[in-house]
Scaffold this active site. Structure first.
Site, mmCIF file in Angstrom:
data_model
loop_
_atom_site.group_PDB
_atom_site.id
_atom_site.type_symbol
_atom_site.label_atom_id
_atom_site.label_comp_id
_atom_site.label_asym_id
_atom_site.label_seq_id
_atom_site.Cartn_x
_atom_site.Cartn_y
_atom_site.Cartn_z
ATOM 1 N N ARG A 170 48.269 65.491 35.725
ATOM 2 C CA ARG A 170 47.055 65.950 34.758
ATOM 3 C C ARG A 170 47.731 67.323 33.831
ATOM 4 N NH1 ARG A 170 44.189 66.908 39.818
ATOM 5 N NH2 ARG A 170 43.014 65.299 39.709
ATOM 6 N N LYS A 218 50.250 62.215 18.907
ATOM 7 C CA LYS A 218 49.695 60.849 19.256
ATOM 8 C C LYS A 218 51.091 60.094 20.793
ATOM 9 C CE LYS A 218 46.764 58.710 15.980
ATOM 10 N NZ LYS A 218 47.230 57.551 15.079
ATOM 11 N N GLU A 262 58.140 54.390 6.292
ATOM 12 C CA GLU A 262 57.088 55.744 6.165
ATOM 13 C C GLU A 262 57.456 56.269 5.380
ATOM 14 O OE1 GLU A 262 54.719 54.925 8.477
ATOM 15 O OE2 GLU A 262 55.377 53.869 10.604
ATOM 16 N N LYS A 267 52.602 65.753 7.213
ATOM 17 C CA LYS A 267 52.211 65.502 9.043
ATOM 18 C C LYS A 267 51.130 66.689 9.706
ATOM 19 C CE LYS A 267 52.180 62.494 12.316
ATOM 20 N NZ LYS A 267 51.909 61.497 13.507
ATOM 21 N N GLU A 301 42.481 62.174 14.541
ATOM 22 C CA GLU A 301 41.971 61.426 13.738
ATOM 23 C C GLU A 301 40.337 60.944 13.056
ATOM 24 O OE1 GLU A 301 44.953 58.449 13.752
ATOM 25 O OE2 GLU A 301 43.742 57.048 12.046
ATOM 26 N N ARG A 352 42.923 61.672 8.686
ATOM 27 C CA ARG A 352 44.937 61.774 9.139
ATOM 28 C C ARG A 352 45.107 60.095 9.110
ATOM 29 N NH1 ARG A 352 47.514 62.970 15.241
ATOM 30 N NH2 ARG A 352 48.611 62.012 14.887
ATOM 31 N N ASN A 395 47.547 55.525 7.795
ATOM 32 C CA ASN A 395 47.981 54.255 8.020
ATOM 33 C C ASN A 395 47.877 53.281 6.618
ATOM 34 O OD1 ASN A 395 47.591 54.643 11.088
ATOM 35 N ND2 ASN A 395 45.298 54.865 10.278
ATOM 36 N N HIS A 410 50.145 45.727 10.738
ATOM 37 C CA HIS A 410 50.503 45.219 12.002
ATOM 38 C C HIS A 410 49.678 43.577 11.820
ATOM 39 C CE1 HIS A 410 49.389 49.202 13.344
ATOM 40 N NE2 HIS A 410 50.501 49.109 12.818
ATOM 41 N N HIS A 443 58.671 47.245 12.637
ATOM 42 C CA HIS A 443 57.336 47.606 12.144
ATOM 43 C C HIS A 443 57.283 48.421 10.602
ATOM 44 C CE1 HIS A 443 53.833 50.705 12.476
ATOM 45 N NE2 HIS A 443 54.582 51.809 11.891
HETATM 46 N N1 LIG Z 1 52.563 58.373 18.233
HETATM 47 C C1 LIG Z 1 53.411 57.944 17.134
HETATM 48 O O1 LIG Z 1 52.674 58.882 16.089
HETATM 49 C C2 LIG Z 1 53.416 57.031 16.134
HETATM 50 C C3 LIG Z 1 53.710 57.442 14.673
HETATM 51 C C4 LIG Z 1 54.570 56.112 15.111
HETATM 52 C C5 LIG Z 1 55.342 55.332 15.056
HETATM 53 N N2 LIG Z 1 54.680 55.461 16.630
HETATM 54 C C6 LIG Z 1 55.679 54.339 18.165
HETATM 55 O O2 LIG Z 1 56.531 54.320 17.806
HETATM 56 C C7 LIG Z 1 57.626 53.343 18.052
HETATM 57 C C8 LIG Z 1 58.730 52.464 17.071
HETATM 58 O O3 LIG Z 1 59.563 53.384 16.917
HETATM 59 P P1 LIG Z 1 60.918 53.947 16.709
HETATM 60 O O4 LIG Z 1 60.471 52.824 15.290
HETATM 61 O O5 LIG Z 1 62.225 54.568 16.458
HETATM 62 O O6 LIG Z 1 61.618 52.147 17.349
HETATM 63 P P2 LIG Z 1 62.811 52.857 19.033
HETATM 64 O O7 LIG Z 1 62.560 53.489 19.694
HETATM 65 O O8 LIG Z 1 62.313 51.554 19.489
HETATM 66 O O9 LIG Z 1 63.577 52.847 18.400
HETATM 67 C C9 LIG Z 1 64.835 51.844 17.163
HETATM 68 C C10 LIG Z 1 65.911 51.551 17.690
HETATM 69 O O10 LIG Z 1 66.787 52.795 17.324
HETATM 70 C C11 LIG Z 1 67.929 53.561 18.379
HETATM 71 N N3 LIG Z 1 67.586 53.981 18.332
HETATM 72 C C12 LIG Z 1 67.020 55.000 17.956
HETATM 73 N N4 LIG Z 1 67.973 56.246 17.503
HETATM 74 C C13 LIG Z 1 69.172 56.056 17.399
HETATM 75 C C14 LIG Z 1 70.436 56.552 17.476
HETATM 76 N N5 LIG Z 1 70.093 57.925 17.034
HETATM 77 N N6 LIG Z 1 71.619 56.264 17.337
HETATM 78 C C15 LIG Z 1 71.388 54.609 17.486
HETATM 79 N N7 LIG Z 1 70.345 54.026 17.623
HETATM 80 C C16 LIG Z 1 69.371 54.665 17.846
HETATM 81 C C17 LIG Z 1 67.056 52.912 19.983
HETATM 82 O O11 LIG Z 1 67.443 53.012 20.694
HETATM 83 C C18 LIG Z 1 65.664 51.903 19.588
HETATM 84 O O12 LIG Z 1 66.723 50.375 20.294
HETATM 85 C C19 LIG Z 1 56.045 52.173 17.907
HETATM 86 O O13 LIG Z 1 56.138 51.855 19.435
HETATM 87 C C20 LIG Z 1 54.973 52.994 17.579
HETATM 88 O O14 LIG Z 1 54.361 52.134 17.897
HETATM 89 C C21 LIG Z 1 54.426 55.710 16.948
HETATM 90 ZN ZN LIG Z 2 53.650 53.409 11.122
#
Ligand SMILES: NC(=O)c1ccc[n+]([C@@H]2O[C@H](COP(=O)([O-])OP(=O)(O)OC[C@H]3O[C@@H](n4cnc5c(N)ncnc54)[C@H](O)[C@@H]3O)[C@@H](O)[C@H]2O)c1
Ligand SMILES: [Zn+2]
Length: 358
Positions: free
Chosen positions: A122, A144, A186, A228, A238, A242, A246, A253, A266
Protein backbone atom coordinates in the site's frame (compact mmCIF):
# COMPACT_ATOMS: atom_id res chain seq x y z
CA UNK A 1 27.01 23.24 -5.93
CA UNK A 2 23.79 21.54 -6.98
CA UNK A 3 20.80 23.57 -8.11
CA UNK A 4 17.90 22.75 -5.80
CA UNK A 5 14.26 23.18 -6.80
CA UNK A 6 11.42 22.54 -4.39
CA UNK A 7 8.15 20.98 -5.50
CA UNK A 8 5.68 22.53 -3.09
CA UNK A 9 2.96 19.99 -2.37
CA UNK A 10 2.38 20.38 1.37
CA UNK A 11 3.31 17.18 3.18
CA UNK A 12 4.33 15.61 -0.13
CA UNK A 13 6.84 18.35 -0.96
CA UNK A 14 10.28 17.32 -2.15
CA UNK A 15 13.46 18.67 -3.70
CA UNK A 16 14.96 18.19 -7.14
CA UNK A 17 18.78 18.35 -7.17
CA UNK A 18 20.51 19.10 -10.47
CA UNK A 19 24.26 19.32 -10.94
CA UNK A 20 27.31 18.17 -12.88
CA UNK A 21 29.58 15.47 -11.49
CA UNK A 22 27.42 15.64 -8.40
CA UNK A 23 27.06 11.91 -7.64
CA UNK A 24 29.21 12.11 -4.49
CA UNK A 25 26.69 14.53 -2.97
CA UNK A 26 23.89 11.95 -3.20
CA UNK A 27 24.90 9.91 -0.15
CA UNK A 28 24.61 12.98 2.08
CA UNK A 29 21.01 13.55 0.95
CA UNK A 30 19.86 10.12 2.06
CA UNK A 31 20.28 10.56 5.81
CA UNK A 32 16.55 10.73 6.58
CA UNK A 33 15.41 8.16 4.02
CA UNK A 34 13.34 5.28 5.44
CA UNK A 35 15.52 2.21 5.10
CA UNK A 36 13.65 -0.81 6.46
CA UNK A 37 15.61 -4.00 6.45
CA UNK A 38 16.37 -3.69 2.72
CA UNK A 39 15.98 -1.17 -0.12
CA UNK A 40 16.04 -1.79 -3.85
CA UNK A 41 17.81 -0.22 -6.81
CA UNK A 42 15.68 -0.67 -9.94
CA UNK A 43 17.28 -0.02 -13.33
CA UNK A 44 17.29 -1.24 -16.91
CA UNK A 45 19.91 -3.34 -18.58
CA UNK A 46 21.71 -0.53 -20.44
CA UNK A 47 21.76 1.99 -17.59
CA UNK A 48 22.69 -0.61 -14.99
CA UNK A 49 25.68 -1.72 -17.03
CA UNK A 50 26.87 1.89 -17.33
CA UNK A 51 26.13 3.24 -13.87
CA UNK A 52 24.78 0.46 -11.64
CA UNK A 53 27.94 -0.22 -9.70
CA UNK A 54 28.61 3.47 -9.05
CA UNK A 55 25.12 4.04 -7.64
CA UNK A 56 25.15 0.76 -5.71
CA UNK A 57 28.30 1.88 -3.90
CA UNK A 58 26.91 5.33 -3.14
CA UNK A 59 23.73 3.87 -1.66
CA UNK A 60 25.74 1.40 0.38
CA UNK A 61 28.01 4.15 1.63
CA UNK A 62 24.87 5.91 2.90
CA UNK A 63 24.27 2.90 5.12
CA UNK A 64 21.50 1.30 3.04
CA UNK A 65 21.29 -2.44 2.51
CA UNK A 66 20.67 -2.51 -1.20
CA UNK A 67 19.12 -5.17 -3.40
CA UNK A 68 19.05 -4.85 -7.19
CA UNK A 69 16.37 -5.50 -9.85
CA UNK A 70 17.31 -4.97 -13.50
CA UNK A 71 14.54 -4.73 -16.11
CA UNK A 72 15.02 -5.48 -19.81
CA UNK A 73 14.19 -1.84 -20.55
CA UNK A 74 12.36 -0.12 -23.40
CA UNK A 75 8.70 0.78 -23.72
CA UNK A 76 7.73 -2.86 -24.41
CA UNK A 77 8.69 -3.85 -20.86
CA UNK A 78 6.52 -1.15 -19.24
CA UNK A 79 3.71 -3.62 -18.56
CA UNK A 80 1.91 -5.62 -15.89
CA UNK A 81 4.16 -8.63 -16.38
CA UNK A 82 7.29 -6.64 -15.50
CA UNK A 83 5.45 -5.04 -12.60
CA UNK A 84 4.44 -8.48 -11.26
CA UNK A 85 8.02 -9.67 -11.59
CA UNK A 86 9.23 -6.57 -9.73
CA UNK A 87 6.78 -7.14 -6.82
CA UNK A 88 8.09 -10.69 -6.55
CA UNK A 89 11.66 -9.44 -6.45
CA UNK A 90 10.73 -6.96 -3.74
CA UNK A 91 9.14 -9.67 -1.61
CA UNK A 92 11.76 -12.35 -2.15
CA UNK A 93 14.59 -9.89 -1.44
CA UNK A 94 13.02 -8.98 1.89
CA UNK A 95 11.66 -5.46 1.39
CA UNK A 96 9.21 -4.24 4.03
CA UNK A 97 6.96 -1.26 4.67
CA UNK A 98 9.91 0.98 5.57
CA UNK A 99 11.92 0.15 2.45
CA UNK A 100 12.76 2.67 -0.28
CA UNK A 101 12.78 2.12 -4.06
CA UNK A 102 15.51 3.86 -6.10
CA UNK A 103 14.57 4.31 -9.77
CA UNK A 104 17.77 4.61 -11.83
CA UNK A 105 17.03 5.13 -15.53
CA UNK A 106 14.82 6.87 -18.05
CA UNK A 107 11.07 7.36 -17.94
CA UNK A 108 10.33 3.66 -18.36
CA UNK A 109 12.19 2.66 -15.19
CA UNK A 110 10.85 5.71 -13.33
CA UNK A 111 7.22 4.99 -14.23
CA UNK A 112 7.36 1.26 -13.37
CA UNK A 113 9.45 1.59 -10.21
CA UNK A 114 7.33 4.54 -9.06
CA UNK A 115 4.13 2.56 -9.51
CA UNK A 116 5.64 -0.45 -7.76
CA UNK A 117 6.50 1.85 -4.83
CA UNK A 118 2.99 3.37 -4.90
CA UNK A 119 1.33 -0.02 -4.60
CA UNK A 120 3.77 -2.34 -2.77
CA UNK A 121 2.38 -2.94 0.73
CA UNK A 122 0.00 0.00 0.00
CA UNK A 123 2.86 2.39 -0.65
CA UNK A 124 6.53 2.76 0.27
CA UNK A 125 8.94 5.61 -0.41
CA UNK A 126 10.80 6.11 -3.68
CA UNK A 127 13.54 8.27 -5.10
CA UNK A 128 14.00 9.20 -8.74
CA UNK A 129 17.52 9.02 -10.20
CA UNK A 130 16.74 10.08 -13.81
CA UNK A 131 19.37 9.30 -16.45
CA UNK A 132 17.74 10.36 -19.75
CA UNK A 133 17.10 13.97 -20.74
CA UNK A 134 13.37 13.25 -20.96
CA UNK A 135 13.39 11.82 -17.43
CA UNK A 136 15.47 14.73 -16.06
CA UNK A 137 13.16 17.42 -17.49
CA UNK A 138 9.81 15.68 -17.33
CA UNK A 139 8.96 12.15 -16.19
CA UNK A 140 10.86 12.08 -12.87
CA UNK A 141 9.04 15.18 -11.60
CA UNK A 142 5.36 15.40 -10.73
CA UNK A 143 4.50 11.93 -9.49
CA UNK A 144 2.78 10.35 -12.48
CA UNK A 145 3.58 6.62 -12.34
CA UNK A 146 2.17 3.65 -14.19
CA UNK A 147 2.38 0.99 -16.85
CA UNK A 148 0.88 0.31 -20.29
CA UNK A 149 -1.85 -2.21 -21.12
CA UNK A 150 -2.11 -3.86 -24.52
CA UNK A 151 -5.13 -1.56 -25.06
CA UNK A 152 -3.10 1.61 -24.64
CA UNK A 153 -0.30 3.54 -22.97
CA UNK A 154 -0.27 4.51 -19.30
CA UNK A 155 -3.77 3.14 -18.68
CA UNK A 156 -2.97 1.91 -15.15
CA UNK A 157 -1.14 4.05 -12.65
CA UNK A 158 -1.16 6.41 -9.71
CA UNK A 159 -0.23 9.95 -8.78
CA UNK A 160 2.49 9.22 -6.25
CA UNK A 161 5.26 11.69 -5.45
CA UNK A 162 8.90 10.70 -4.92
CA UNK A 163 10.72 11.95 -1.82
CA UNK A 164 13.73 13.21 -3.84
CA UNK A 165 14.77 13.66 -7.48
CA UNK A 166 18.51 13.66 -8.15
CA UNK A 167 19.83 14.43 -11.66
CA UNK A 168 23.50 14.45 -12.63
CA UNK A 169 23.77 15.96 -16.13
CA UNK A 170 27.03 14.11 -16.81
CA UNK A 171 25.01 10.92 -17.16
CA UNK A 172 23.58 12.36 -20.38
CA UNK A 173 26.95 11.98 -22.12
CA UNK A 174 26.23 8.32 -22.87
CA UNK A 175 22.68 8.86 -24.08
CA UNK A 176 22.04 7.90 -27.73
CA UNK A 177 21.50 10.91 -30.01
CA UNK A 178 17.87 10.07 -30.79
CA UNK A 179 17.08 9.77 -27.08
CA UNK A 180 18.77 13.12 -26.46
CA UNK A 181 16.64 14.67 -29.22
CA UNK A 182 13.50 13.19 -27.70
CA UNK A 183 14.27 15.08 -24.49
CA UNK A 184 14.96 18.28 -26.43
CA UNK A 185 11.45 18.18 -27.90
CA UNK A 186 10.03 18.29 -24.36
CA UNK A 187 12.41 21.14 -23.48
CA UNK A 188 11.14 23.15 -26.49
CA UNK A 189 7.60 22.40 -25.29
CA UNK A 190 8.29 24.15 -21.95
CA UNK A 191 9.53 27.22 -23.82
CA UNK A 192 6.41 27.36 -25.99
CA UNK A 193 3.85 26.82 -23.22
CA UNK A 194 5.39 28.83 -20.41
CA UNK A 195 8.65 30.69 -20.82
CA UNK A 196 9.68 32.93 -23.72
CA UNK A 197 13.10 33.48 -22.10
CA UNK A 198 13.80 29.75 -22.15
CA UNK A 199 12.68 29.75 -25.79
CA UNK A 200 15.11 32.62 -26.57
CA UNK A 201 17.89 30.72 -24.79
CA UNK A 202 17.17 27.64 -26.91
CA UNK A 203 17.34 29.79 -30.05
CA UNK A 204 20.64 31.45 -29.17
CA UNK A 205 22.52 28.41 -27.82
CA UNK A 206 21.70 25.75 -30.40
CA UNK A 207 25.26 24.59 -31.06
CA UNK A 208 26.26 24.35 -27.37
CA UNK A 209 23.06 22.55 -26.46
CA UNK A 210 23.45 20.12 -29.36
CA UNK A 211 27.02 19.49 -28.14
CA UNK A 212 25.63 18.75 -24.65
CA UNK A 213 27.50 21.57 -22.95
CA UNK A 214 27.08 20.77 -19.25
CA UNK A 215 26.42 24.33 -18.08
CA UNK A 216 23.77 24.86 -20.76
CA UNK A 217 22.20 21.57 -19.72
CA UNK A 218 22.08 22.56 -16.07
CA UNK A 219 20.40 25.80 -17.10
CA UNK A 220 17.72 24.24 -19.29
CA UNK A 221 17.02 21.23 -17.05
CA UNK A 222 16.70 23.49 -13.99
CA UNK A 223 14.33 25.81 -15.83
CA UNK A 224 12.16 22.93 -17.09
CA UNK A 225 11.99 21.45 -13.57
CA UNK A 226 11.08 24.85 -12.11
CA UNK A 227 8.25 25.17 -14.62
CA UNK A 228 7.00 21.64 -14.01
CA UNK A 229 7.23 22.17 -10.23
CA UNK A 230 5.20 25.37 -10.52
CA UNK A 231 2.53 23.74 -12.66
CA UNK A 232 2.30 20.57 -10.54
CA UNK A 233 2.12 22.61 -7.31
CA UNK A 234 -0.97 24.36 -8.71
CA UNK A 235 -2.60 21.32 -10.29
CA UNK A 236 -1.16 18.01 -9.09
CA UNK A 237 -3.93 15.77 -10.45
CA UNK A 238 -4.35 17.44 -13.87
CA UNK A 239 -7.72 19.06 -13.40
CA UNK A 240 -6.73 21.99 -15.63
CA UNK A 241 -3.39 23.81 -15.85
CA UNK A 242 -1.23 20.64 -15.89
CA UNK A 243 -2.85 19.72 -19.21
CA UNK A 244 -0.71 22.46 -20.83
CA UNK A 245 2.17 19.98 -20.60
CA UNK A 246 0.34 18.00 -23.28
CA UNK A 247 1.15 20.51 -26.05
CA UNK A 248 1.84 18.48 -29.20
CA UNK A 249 0.90 15.24 -27.44
CA UNK A 250 -2.61 14.57 -28.80
CA UNK A 251 -1.25 14.83 -32.34
CA UNK A 252 1.96 13.08 -31.22
CA UNK A 253 0.20 10.08 -29.66
CA UNK A 254 -1.75 9.63 -32.90
CA UNK A 255 1.47 9.69 -34.98
CA UNK A 256 3.11 7.20 -32.60
CA UNK A 257 0.17 4.80 -32.53
CA UNK A 258 -0.49 4.91 -36.29
CA UNK A 259 3.13 3.99 -37.01
CA UNK A 260 3.06 1.23 -34.36
CA UNK A 261 5.56 3.06 -32.14
CA UNK A 262 8.32 2.17 -34.60
CA UNK A 263 8.82 5.19 -36.83
CA UNK A 264 9.15 7.99 -34.26
CA UNK A 265 10.50 8.29 -30.75
CA UNK A 266 8.01 9.93 -28.38
CA UNK A 267 9.81 13.28 -28.61
CA UNK A 268 9.95 13.21 -32.41
CA UNK A 269 6.19 12.59 -32.52
CA UNK A 270 5.61 15.42 -30.01
CA UNK A 271 7.80 17.76 -32.09
CA UNK A 272 5.69 17.09 -35.18
CA UNK A 273 2.60 17.48 -32.98
CA UNK A 274 3.81 20.94 -31.90
CA UNK A 275 4.29 21.92 -35.56
CA UNK A 276 0.65 21.02 -36.32
CA UNK A 277 -0.75 22.54 -33.10
CA UNK A 278 1.05 25.75 -34.12
CA UNK A 279 -0.28 25.53 -37.67
CA UNK A 280 -3.83 25.14 -36.33
CA UNK A 281 -3.34 28.09 -33.98
CA UNK A 282 -2.06 30.20 -36.90
CA UNK A 283 -5.00 29.15 -39.11
CA UNK A 284 -7.42 30.41 -36.45
CA UNK A 285 -5.43 33.63 -35.83
CA UNK A 286 -4.64 32.58 -32.29
CA UNK A 287 -0.88 33.02 -32.80
CA UNK A 288 0.82 35.49 -35.14
CA UNK A 289 2.75 34.26 -38.16
CA UNK A 290 6.09 35.40 -36.77
CA UNK A 291 5.79 33.42 -33.53
CA UNK A 292 4.44 30.41 -35.39
CA UNK A 293 7.49 30.47 -37.65
CA UNK A 294 9.82 30.67 -34.65
CA UNK A 295 8.30 27.50 -33.16
CA UNK A 296 8.67 25.54 -36.39
CA UNK A 297 12.17 26.89 -37.05
CA UNK A 298 13.40 25.93 -33.58
CA UNK A 299 12.10 22.38 -33.96
CA UNK A 300 13.80 22.17 -37.34
CA UNK A 301 17.07 23.64 -36.09
CA UNK A 302 17.35 20.97 -33.41
CA UNK A 303 17.13 18.34 -36.12
CA UNK A 304 13.66 17.18 -35.11
CA UNK A 305 11.18 16.12 -37.82
CA UNK A 306 8.41 18.44 -39.05
CA UNK A 307 6.14 16.02 -40.91
CA UNK A 308 4.40 12.75 -40.05
CA UNK A 309 4.97 11.06 -43.41
CA UNK A 310 2.36 9.13 -45.32
CA UNK A 311 -0.42 8.59 -42.77
CA UNK A 312 -3.92 9.58 -43.94
CA UNK A 313 -5.18 12.79 -42.24
CA UNK A 314 -8.60 11.19 -41.63
CA UNK A 315 -6.89 8.39 -39.67
CA UNK A 316 -4.98 10.91 -37.59
CA UNK A 317 -8.15 12.77 -36.67
CA UNK A 318 -9.98 9.50 -35.90
CA UNK A 319 -7.18 8.52 -33.55
CA UNK A 320 -7.17 11.96 -31.90
CA UNK A 321 -10.83 11.39 -31.02
CA UNK A 322 -9.78 8.64 -28.62
CA UNK A 323 -7.99 11.16 -26.39
CA UNK A 324 -9.28 11.23 -22.81
CA UNK A 325 -9.92 14.99 -22.86
CA UNK A 326 -12.52 15.04 -25.64
CA UNK A 327 -16.25 15.53 -25.33
CA UNK A 328 -19.20 15.11 -27.71
CA UNK A 329 -17.48 14.59 -31.07
CA UNK A 330 -15.32 17.71 -30.68
CA UNK A 331 -11.63 17.70 -29.85
CA UNK A 332 -9.76 19.50 -27.07
CA UNK A 333 -6.18 20.56 -27.73
CA UNK A 334 -3.43 22.67 -26.21
CA UNK A 335 -2.57 25.40 -28.72
CA UNK A 336 0.14 28.08 -28.57
CA UNK A 337 -1.08 31.68 -28.35
CA UNK A 338 2.42 33.21 -28.41
CA UNK A 339 5.97 32.16 -27.54
CA UNK A 340 5.68 31.35 -23.83
CA UNK A 341 1.91 31.17 -23.64
CA UNK A 342 -0.49 28.37 -24.56
CA UNK A 343 -4.15 27.68 -23.94
CA UNK A 344 -6.41 24.68 -23.64
CA UNK A 345 -8.93 24.98 -26.46
CA UNK A 346 -12.08 22.85 -26.41
CA UNK A 347 -14.80 22.19 -28.97
CA UNK A 348 -12.50 22.07 -31.98
CA UNK A 349 -14.24 20.82 -35.09
CA UNK A 350 -12.41 17.72 -36.41
CA UNK A 351 -12.76 19.04 -39.98
CA UNK A 352 -10.69 22.08 -38.98
CA UNK A 353 -7.90 19.79 -37.80
CA UNK A 354 -8.05 17.66 -40.93
CA UNK A 355 -7.74 20.81 -43.05
CA UNK A 356 -4.33 21.74 -41.60
CA UNK A 357 -2.94 18.17 -41.79
CA UNK A 358 -1.06 18.63 -45.05
N1 LIG B 1 5.61 10.07 -15.51
C1 LIG B 1 5.58 11.10 -16.34
O1 LIG B 1 5.18 12.23 -15.98
C2 LIG B 1 6.07 10.91 -17.73
C3 LIG B 1 6.28 12.03 -18.55
C4 LIG B 1 6.81 11.81 -19.82
C5 LIG B 1 7.10 10.53 -20.25
N2 LIG B 1 6.86 9.47 -19.42
C6 LIG B 1 7.19 8.10 -19.83
O2 LIG B 1 8.60 8.02 -19.98
C7 LIG B 1 8.92 6.98 -20.91
C8 LIG B 1 9.98 7.47 -21.85
O3 LIG B 1 11.13 7.82 -21.11
P1 LIG B 1 12.58 7.83 -21.79
O4 LIG B 1 12.51 8.60 -23.04
O5 LIG B 1 13.54 8.20 -20.76
O6 LIG B 1 12.72 6.31 -22.26
P2 LIG B 1 13.55 5.06 -21.66
O7 LIG B 1 13.42 4.96 -20.20
O8 LIG B 1 13.14 3.89 -22.48
O9 LIG B 1 15.05 5.45 -22.00
C9 LIG B 1 15.44 5.56 -23.35
C10 LIG B 1 16.66 4.69 -23.65
O10 LIG B 1 17.81 5.35 -23.17
C11 LIG B 1 18.57 4.48 -22.34
N3 LIG B 1 19.24 5.33 -21.36
C12 LIG B 1 18.67 6.02 -20.34
N4 LIG B 1 19.61 6.76 -19.71
C13 LIG B 1 20.78 6.55 -20.35
C14 LIG B 1 22.09 7.05 -20.20
N5 LIG B 1 22.40 7.95 -19.26
N6 LIG B 1 23.06 6.59 -21.04
C15 LIG B 1 22.75 5.69 -22.02
N7 LIG B 1 21.52 5.19 -22.23
C16 LIG B 1 20.55 5.62 -21.40
C17 LIG B 1 17.58 3.50 -21.78
O11 LIG B 1 18.20 2.29 -21.43
C18 LIG B 1 16.63 3.31 -22.98
O12 LIG B 1 17.17 2.37 -23.87
C19 LIG B 1 7.61 6.62 -21.60
O13 LIG B 1 7.17 5.37 -21.10
C20 LIG B 1 6.65 7.72 -21.18
O14 LIG B 1 5.30 7.27 -21.09
C21 LIG B 1 6.36 9.64 -18.18
ZN1 LIG C 1 5.93 13.72 -23.55
Amino acid sequence: MNRVINVDLGEQSYNIHIGKECLPSLAGLLAGVPRGSRSILVSDDIVFRLYGEQFYEILQSAGLKIEVAVLAGGESCKNLETLGWLYEQMISKGLDRQSTVFALGGGVVGDIAGFAAASFMRGIGYIQLPTSLLAQVDSSVGGKTGVNLSLGKNLVGAFYQPSLVFADVNLLNTLAEKEYQTGLAEVIKYGVIWDSKLFDYLETNIESIKARDMDCLIHIISRCCEIKAEIVAQDEKEKGLRALLNLGHTFGHAFEALTEYKKFTHGQAVAIGMVYATRLAAATDMINEQDAKRVTDLIKNYGLPLHYGDIRPSEIVARMHLDKKNTGGKITLVLPAAIGRSEIVGEIDPAQIEAILI
